[in-house]
Design a protein around this motif. Structure first.
Motif, PDB file in Angstrom:
ATOM      1  N   GLN A 151      -9.949  10.906   6.236  1.00  0.00           N
ATOM      2  CA  GLN A 151     -11.284  11.504   6.342  1.00  0.00           C
ATOM      3  C   GLN A 151     -11.656  11.716   7.805  1.00  0.00           C
ATOM      4  O   GLN A 151     -12.216  12.758   8.174  1.00  0.00           O
ATOM      5  CB  GLN A 151     -12.327  10.607   5.676  1.00  0.00           C
ATOM      6  CG  GLN A 151     -13.744  11.179   5.739  1.00  0.00           C
ATOM      7  CD  GLN A 151     -14.745  10.312   5.004  1.00  0.00           C
ATOM      8  OE1 GLN A 151     -14.380   9.630   4.021  1.00  0.00           O
ATOM      9  NE2 GLN A 151     -15.986  10.319   5.444  1.00  0.00           N
ATOM     10  N   GLY A 152     -11.342  10.731   8.656  1.00  0.00           N
ATOM     11  CA  GLY A 152     -11.634  10.862  10.086  1.00  0.00           C
ATOM     12  C   GLY A 152     -10.887  12.025  10.715  1.00  0.00           C
ATOM     13  O   GLY A 152     -11.449  12.791  11.512  1.00  0.00           O
ATOM     14  N   ASP A 153      -9.598  12.157  10.322  1.00  0.00           N
ATOM     15  CA  ASP A 153      -8.799  13.275  10.862  1.00  0.00           C
ATOM     16  C   ASP A 153      -9.370  14.624  10.420  1.00  0.00           C
ATOM     17  O   ASP A 153      -9.457  15.574  11.219  1.00  0.00           O
ATOM     18  CB  ASP A 153      -7.341  13.148  10.395  1.00  0.00           C
ATOM     19  CG  ASP A 153      -6.638  11.956  11.016  1.00  0.00           C
ATOM     20  OD1 ASP A 153      -7.133  11.440  12.052  1.00  0.00           O
ATOM     21  OD2 ASP A 153      -5.603  11.532  10.465  1.00  0.00           O
ATOM     22  N   LEU A 154      -9.766  14.699   9.142  1.00  0.00           N
ATOM     23  CA  LEU A 154     -10.310  15.959   8.625  1.00  0.00           C
ATOM     24  C   LEU A 154     -11.664  16.284   9.251  1.00  0.00           C
ATOM     25  O   LEU A 154     -11.973  17.461   9.490  1.00  0.00           O
ATOM     26  CB  LEU A 154     -10.447  15.886   7.105  1.00  0.00           C
ATOM     27  CG  LEU A 154      -9.127  15.907   6.311  1.00  0.00           C
ATOM     28  CD1 LEU A 154      -9.395  15.673   4.833  1.00  0.00           C
ATOM     29  CD2 LEU A 154      -8.382  17.223   6.523  1.00  0.00           C
ATOM     30  N   GLU A 155     -12.446  15.258   9.507  1.00  0.00           N
ATOM     31  CA  GLU A 155     -13.741  15.488  10.160  1.00  0.00           C
ATOM     32  C   GLU A 155     -13.540  16.000  11.583  1.00  0.00           C
ATOM     33  O   GLU A 155     -14.332  16.824  12.072  1.00  0.00           O
ATOM     34  CB  GLU A 155     -14.567  14.199  10.156  1.00  0.00           C
ATOM     35  CG  GLU A 155     -15.119  13.873   8.776  1.00  0.00           C
ATOM     36  CD  GLU A 155     -15.801  12.518   8.723  1.00  0.00           C
ATOM     37  OE1 GLU A 155     -15.585  11.711   9.661  1.00  0.00           O
ATOM     38  OE2 GLU A 155     -16.540  12.256   7.753  1.00  0.00           O
ATOM     39  N   ASP A 156     -12.489  15.542  12.250  1.00  0.00           N
ATOM     40  CA  ASP A 156     -12.161  16.077  13.574  1.00  0.00           C
ATOM     41  C   ASP A 156     -11.796  17.556  13.476  1.00  0.00           C
ATOM     42  O   ASP A 156     -12.161  18.361  14.349  1.00  0.00           O
ATOM     43  CB  ASP A 156     -10.990  15.293  14.187  1.00  0.00           C
ATOM     44  CG  ASP A 156     -11.397  13.889  14.608  1.00  0.00           C
ATOM     45  OD1 ASP A 156     -12.601  13.647  14.766  1.00  0.00           O
ATOM     46  OD2 ASP A 156     -10.493  13.046  14.774  1.00  0.00           O
ATOM     47  N   VAL A 157     -11.079  17.896  12.405  1.00  0.00           N
ATOM     48  CA  VAL A 157     -10.715  19.308  12.193  1.00  0.00           C
ATOM     49  C   VAL A 157     -11.979  20.137  11.989  1.00  0.00           C
ATOM     50  O   VAL A 157     -12.118  21.238  12.542  1.00  0.00           O
ATOM     51  CB  VAL A 157      -9.783  19.448  10.967  1.00  0.00           C
ATOM     52  CG1 VAL A 157      -9.598  20.924  10.610  1.00  0.00           C
ATOM     53  CG2 VAL A 157      -8.444  18.797  11.243  1.00  0.00           C
ATOM     54  N   VAL A 158     -12.920  19.601  11.191  1.00  0.00           N
ATOM     55  CA  VAL A 158     -14.173  20.323  10.947  1.00  0.00           C
ATOM     56  C   VAL A 158     -14.908  20.562  12.258  1.00  0.00           C
ATOM     57  O   VAL A 158     -15.403  21.675  12.514  1.00  0.00           O
ATOM     58  CB  VAL A 158     -15.078  19.539   9.969  1.00  0.00           C
ATOM     59  CG1 VAL A 158     -16.461  20.174   9.903  1.00  0.00           C
ATOM     60  CG2 VAL A 158     -14.458  19.501   8.585  1.00  0.00           C
ATOM     61  N   LEU A 159     -14.987  19.556  13.111  1.00  0.00           N
ATOM     62  CA  LEU A 159     -15.672  19.700  14.399  1.00  0.00           C
ATOM     63  C   LEU A 159     -14.991  20.745  15.276  1.00  0.00           C
ATOM     64  O   LEU A 159     -15.659  21.558  15.926  1.00  0.00           O
ATOM     65  CB  LEU A 159     -15.696  18.347  15.125  1.00  0.00           C
ATOM     66  CG  LEU A 159     -16.622  17.280  14.530  1.00  0.00           C
ATOM     67  CD1 LEU A 159     -16.455  15.954  15.262  1.00  0.00           C
ATOM     68  CD2 LEU A 159     -18.074  17.736  14.601  1.00  0.00           C
TER      69      LEU A 159
END
Length: 247
Positions: A111-119
């Motif tokens: 989830q943290g990695d994907l949230e970085d992608v979103v940002l």
């Protein structure tokens, strides 16, 4: 060919009007607004291409952001379900508990990695949106300049056209008073001689080619009957005698 001196003088009037028409046509095509509009049109084409590219980029990143956010939401929901299972006490096997806890940790990292992608996608989308806004404003600015230049060009062209219409009507009246054979010769020579078919003899100089007549030519002109239609020996234009010919 013979023509009354007065008719030959009127031919000079026709020539003057033709020169004026040529000047008006040249000014019409040489308006600085033509080059200005051409330059602005090229700028507009380039800016619009850039705007299309930026708009496409913004749309692509918007879809990419939506997909990334959906991926985050899926992982978050999975993590919530796993945590609920863990908290419910339904899982009693030590091995299953260990696997469940390991999955919750893995999902948190995912989830943290994907949230970085979103940002990262959001930053790219914001940059594209700013570029779209900037280019839209530039297109509007250049378009306004092009519209202003077109309005100025149209006003100038309309003025030239109005004057050309007036001059053309005047020319028709004057030309109608010139003998047909003399006018026909003049028209032929005008085409051949770059727009000047008849020239005044002024102080022994042909105003068509700007060359001075030699003594022999002067004597021939003096000896010619008043109604004789003369031709310049140098440029072959109709040479019209006036009171200022210097004979």
């Amino acid at each position: 060919m013979n023509a009354a001196p007065a008719d030959q003088i009127r031919l000079l009037d026709v020539q003057a009007l033709d020169v004026r028409l040529s000047q008006l046509a040249h000014k019409r095509t040489a308006l600085p607004e033509h080059a200005e509009i051409e330059s602005l049109t090229k700028d507009l084409a380039q800016l619009r291409d850039l705007l299309v590219a930026s708009t496409t980029e913004e749309s692509d990143t918007a879809r990419e952001q939506t997909k990334a956010e959906q991926d985050v939401d899926q992982v978050r929901q999975r993590a919530v379900r796993d945590q609920q299972r863990l908290d419910s006490g339904a899982v009693t096997s030590p091995k299953d508990l260990e696997n469940l806890q390991r999955e919750i940790v893995s999902l948190a990292k995912r989830q943290g990695d994907l949230e970085d992608v979103v940002l990262e996608v959001m930053e790219r989308r914001e940059s594209a949106q700013e570029r779209v806004t900037e280019l839209t404003e530039r297109v509007s600015s250049v378009q306004a300049k092009a519209d202003d230049a077109a309005a100025r060009r149209d006003a100038a062209v309309a003025e030239f056209d109005r004057e050309a219409t007036t001059v053309t009507k005047e020319r028709e009246v004057v030309a109608a008073s010139v003998p047909a054979d003399l006018l026909k010769l003049y028209e032929k020579l005008r085409v051949q001689q770059g727009g000047v078919g008849a020239a005044r003899l002024f102080r022994r100089r042909c105003e068509g080619c700007q060359l001075e007549l030699n003594i022999t030519e002067v004597n021939e002109v003096k000896a010619a009957p008043a109604d004789a239609v003369l031709r310049c020996e140098n440029c072959r234009r109709i040479l019209v005698r006036t009171a200022d010919s210097g004979l």
